[in-house]
Write an enzyme that holds these catalytic residues in place. Sequence first.
Site, PDB file in Angstrom:
ATOM      1  N   GLU A  93       0.866  28.423  46.449  1.00  0.00           N
ATOM      2  CA  GLU A  93       0.530  28.142  47.947  1.00  0.00           C
ATOM      3  C   GLU A  93       2.028  27.591  48.478  1.00  0.00           C
ATOM      4  OE1 GLU A  93      -1.849  24.115  46.879  1.00  0.00           O
ATOM      5  OE2 GLU A  93      -3.667  26.465  45.990  1.00  0.00           O
TER       6      GLU A  93
ATOM      7  N   LYS B  38       4.034  25.036  50.643  1.00  0.00           N
ATOM      8  CA  LYS B  38       3.918  23.571  50.328  1.00  0.00           C
ATOM      9  C   LYS B  38       3.862  23.017  52.219  1.00  0.00           C
ATOM     10  CE  LYS B  38       5.246  19.433  48.397  1.00  0.00           C
ATOM     11  NZ  LYS B  38       6.492  18.952  49.469  1.00  0.00           N
TER      12      LYS B  38
ATOM     13  N   ASP C  88       4.199  20.720  55.151  1.00  0.00           N
ATOM     14  CA  ASP C  88       4.656  19.668  55.979  1.00  0.00           C
ATOM     15  C   ASP C  88       4.438  18.547  56.370  1.00  0.00           C
ATOM     16  OD1 ASP C  88       6.809  18.092  55.593  1.00  0.00           O
ATOM     17  OD2 ASP C  88       8.303  19.235  56.205  1.00  0.00           O
TER      18      ASP C  88
ATOM     19  N   TYR D  76      -6.181  21.335  49.828  1.00  0.00           N
ATOM     20  CA  TYR D  76      -5.205  22.338  48.159  1.00  0.00           C
ATOM     21  C   TYR D  76      -5.983  21.446  47.335  1.00  0.00           C
ATOM     22  CZ  TYR D  76      -2.549  17.884  49.726  1.00  0.00           C
ATOM     23  OH  TYR D  76      -1.459  17.319  49.487  1.00  0.00           O
TER      24      TYR D  76
ATOM     25  N   LYS E 153      11.559  23.296  46.600  1.00  0.00           N
ATOM     26  CA  LYS E 153      11.449  22.750  47.378  1.00  0.00           C
ATOM     27  C   LYS E 153      12.424  24.336  48.062  1.00  0.00           C
ATOM     28  CE  LYS E 153      10.791  17.827  48.660  1.00  0.00           C
ATOM     29  NZ  LYS E 153      10.319  17.667  49.649  1.00  0.00           N
TER      30      LYS E 153
ATOM     31  N   CYS F 151      33.843   4.035  79.223  1.00  0.00           N
ATOM     32  CA  CYS F 151      32.894   4.327  79.202  1.00  0.00           C
ATOM     33  C   CYS F 151      32.868   5.748  80.659  1.00  0.00           C
ATOM     34  CB  CYS F 151      31.833   2.896  79.060  1.00  0.00           C
ATOM     35  SG  CYS F 151      30.245   3.745  79.484  1.00  0.00           S
TER      36      CYS F 151
ATOM     37  N   CYS G 136      29.682   3.405  83.269  1.00  0.00           N
ATOM     38  CA  CYS G 136      30.764   2.366  83.755  1.00  0.00           C
ATOM     39  C   CYS G 136      31.704   1.925  83.760  1.00  0.00           C
ATOM     40  CB  CYS G 136      29.568   1.248  83.293  1.00  0.00           C
ATOM     41  SG  CYS G 136      30.110   0.200  81.768  1.00  0.00           S
TER      42      CYS G 136
ATOM     43  N   CYS H 229      30.628  -0.315  73.999  1.00  0.00           N
ATOM     44  CA  CYS H 229      30.265   0.096  75.549  1.00  0.00           C
ATOM     45  C   CYS H 229      30.629  -1.772  76.382  1.00  0.00           C
ATOM     46  CB  CYS H 229      29.527   0.289  76.345  1.00  0.00           C
ATOM     47  SG  CYS H 229      30.338   0.041  77.136  1.00  0.00           S
TER      48      CYS H 229
ATOM     49  N   CYS I 154      26.298  -1.247  82.223  1.00  0.00           N
ATOM     50  CA  CYS I 154      25.729  -0.147  81.925  1.00  0.00           C
ATOM     51  C   CYS I 154      25.006   0.287  82.141  1.00  0.00           C
ATOM     52  CB  CYS I 154      27.324   0.095  80.542  1.00  0.00           C
ATOM     53  SG  CYS I 154      26.421   1.707  80.313  1.00  0.00           S
TER      54      CYS I 154
HETATM   55  S1  IVH Z   1      -1.222  19.497  45.141  1.00  0.00           S
HETATM   56  C1  IVH Z   1      -1.265  16.629  41.902  1.00  0.00           C
HETATM   57  N1  IVH Z   1      -0.924  21.197  47.228  1.00  0.00           N
HETATM   58  O1  IVH Z   1       2.808  18.142  48.555  1.00  0.00           O
HETATM   59  C2  IVH Z   1      -0.896  18.270  42.566  1.00  0.00           C
HETATM   60  N2  IVH Z   1       0.294  19.125  47.378  1.00  0.00           N
HETATM   61  O2  IVH Z   1       4.111  15.836  46.026  1.00  0.00           O
HETATM   62  C3  IVH Z   1      -1.251  16.847  43.809  1.00  0.00           C
HETATM   63  N3  IVH Z   1       1.873  19.571  49.229  1.00  0.00           N
HETATM   64  O3  IVH Z   1       1.875  15.204  47.896  1.00  0.00           O
HETATM   65  C4  IVH Z   1      -0.122  18.197  45.335  1.00  0.00           C
HETATM   66  N4  IVH Z   1       1.248  21.189  49.976  1.00  0.00           N
HETATM   67  O4  IVH Z   1       1.200  15.548  50.500  1.00  0.00           O
HETATM   68  C5  IVH Z   1      -0.622  19.860  46.509  1.00  0.00           C
HETATM   69  N5  IVH Z   1       0.181  22.913  48.291  1.00  0.00           N
HETATM   70  C6  IVH Z   1       0.098  22.095  48.137  1.00  0.00           C
HETATM   71  C7  IVH Z   1       0.632  20.995  49.441  1.00  0.00           C
HETATM   72  C8  IVH Z   1       0.646  19.706  48.383  1.00  0.00           C
HETATM   73  C9  IVH Z   1       1.248  20.077  51.022  1.00  0.00           C
HETATM   74  C10 IVH Z   1       2.041  17.801  49.630  1.00  0.00           C
HETATM   75  C11 IVH Z   1       1.247  16.914  49.461  1.00  0.00           C
HETATM   76  C12 IVH Z   1       1.505  16.402  47.722  1.00  0.00           C
HETATM   77  C13 IVH Z   1       3.008  16.186  47.689  1.00  0.00           C
HETATM   78  C14 IVH Z   1       4.069  17.021  46.210  1.00  0.00           C
END
Ligand code: IVH
Length: 679
Positions: A115, A117, A119, A226, A315, A409, A412, A427, A433
């Site tokens: 999946e 991740k 943000d 998720y 990551k 500056c 000013c 400053c 200023c």
């Molecule tokens: S699964 C036990 N799936 O990433 C599994 N997490 O440190 C729990 N996150 O706290 C997380 N996309 O906020 C999972 N497709 C995804 C995710 C996801 C983002 C975040 C989530 C979690 C952190 C993992």
Amino acid sequence: MPSVSNVAERAAELRELINHHNYRYYVLDDPEIADAEFDALLRELQTIEAEHPEIVTPESPTQRVGAPVGDAFAPVTHRQRMFSLDNVVSLEELEAWQARLTRVLEREPSGYACELKIDGLAVSITYENGRMVQAATRGDGVTGEDVTANVRTIEAVPLVLRGAAPALMEVRGEIYMPVSAFEELNARQAELGERPYVNPRNTAAGSVRQKDPAKTAERNLSIWVYQLGHIEGGPDLATHTETMGWLHDLGLRVNPANRLVADLAGIEAYVAEALAQRHANDYETDGVVVKVDSLADQRAAGFTAKSPRWAVAYKMPPEEKTTLLRDIQINVGRTGAVTPYAVLEPVFVGGVSVTTATLHNEGEVQRKDVRIGDTVIVRRAGDVIPEVVGPVESLRPAGAEVWHMPATCPFCGNTIVLPEGEAKARCTGGFACPSRLREYLFHFASRGAMDIEGLGYKTVDLLLREGLIADPADIFTLDREALLGFEGWGDVSVGNLMAAIDAARDRPVARLVTALGIPLVGGTVARTLARVFRSLPALMAASEDEIVAIEGVGPEIARSIAGWSADPENVRLVEKLAAAGVRLVDPEPEGGPASDLLAGVTMVITGTLDGFSRDGAKAAVEARGGKVVGSVSRKTTAVVAGANPGSKLQRAEELGVPVLDEPAFSTLLERGADALPPG
Ligand code: IVH
């Protein structure tokens, strides 16, 4: 006139239609009707419900935005813990994770769910018999905060599930702000002359923790679901992929980018594609999450103290691009600190267009050796602000010179100094200023400070340009007639601003202290100070020693506060604020102290007490008019020492401060200061 039962029927029909089209739009990403047709359905339902309030249901799609919530979000204990994930940052580490897993299971898992991740911020949403009843943030994984009212406003979160739903279930997902919504929001901010938001993630998190759901509703947040948490009832599920398919069928938003792969090679291909497609989506991603697909395998692999062994987060590295450093300019901030920043040839990095990046201070510019005219490497990672990594030296034009902080500056004309032992230049212009004053006023009126709605950069600039204000106190004596003449300012807008200013006269001391912009004093420290002193004059009169004795306040902060309080310009400002009717003292806490048995007494508590928690002991002293501070000084009246006392006991003995055991403390609470040993 249609009968009520007909009307109720039509309302039910409309709700079903609206839910259906919401599902097509948000979950399937495949709308069947145009936005205008959808709006017409919603309007028809709103009209019916307005005429027949008795038929409104809490799950009606018109009922997403509720009343503002109180001061704090109530704690929510998750039925099943919300774990976080271990990170890997390279394919080697990913391979090591997979090898470990294979060892634990004594064979290869039968497949992996890959999946993106997302943000954003994690939430757990509870459905009871298909109805959304609660949403909570992750918090520490065990207990989060109740953000139900705000999450209800997110259209992509169904209030009612489709089909046969289980008796109870927790669904986990990531709330995020679409990149397009973020850009629109910032375009609006720019129009209003307000500061832009830094990134979609923080903005989403801030929006979910709003007190007013109506504000959250404006932010166009969305969600990808998720994970399943605790569940009672529902089908037998054998794999994660199956679970996600089922959640999707219930009407929850599951990311179509999820993929089931067979082996490590499949995972690596998914990672490569995710990296290549990183900005192809309307949401920010910061990695890939890999989960063992078989739920039986997941159970067999189990958990470490903080994360599952059956899942891992890969990551993505921060993104880097090169661009031209056109210029280095400086900013004078609200405290007078001077910060150089890079003016860049616009470059698209980490999903956004970057035009400037902070360079922090002169030392940093020289350490990185970036010069005007250099081609520089710019980096942006997830929620981090853009950064200049360094120059590409081979591309340096001849004659590019080392940058130095200007001596005066540019705003000013006053000198810029570098205080002994500090990295940040300042400053010396004070409020004279214009750059500093502008930032100071903006900060003073901002949401975390005096919260004067409508007093953003645009209005601040107008007031400064017209010479109507020269310091924050002038805000409170603004003349409404003077404002009425300006373009775009009519009775209503001037009235609103005046009302917002009036309301700000009565803010808690903590907000005023935050607003005054004392270096190193943010909201948290300000609240601590306000709890102890309850009054700005009392804080300003306090000695550095007294301030440093407060738990959570270090020596540098104490020095900064004492220095600020001694500056005649600040003393004048506070006098002027008082004269303008700004409240400088908080009212007595709820009902005031129950008694004054311990008035004038300052205590320190160390070690564990049998009969009191630390907070309980503190409250008991405060209820009697005494104070509890964090460290021992000559001014401490007595130290209470429980089991396993810390160095504070030793310090008390060194200074000859009386030490009480728990029974003596109890006597003190009963009989008051008279019970203290002479000393
Ligand atoms: S699964 C036990 N799936 O990433 C599994 N997490 O440190 C729990 N996150 O706290 C997380 N996309 O906020 C999972 N497709 C995804 C995710 C996801 C983002 C975040 C989530 C979690 C952190 C993992």
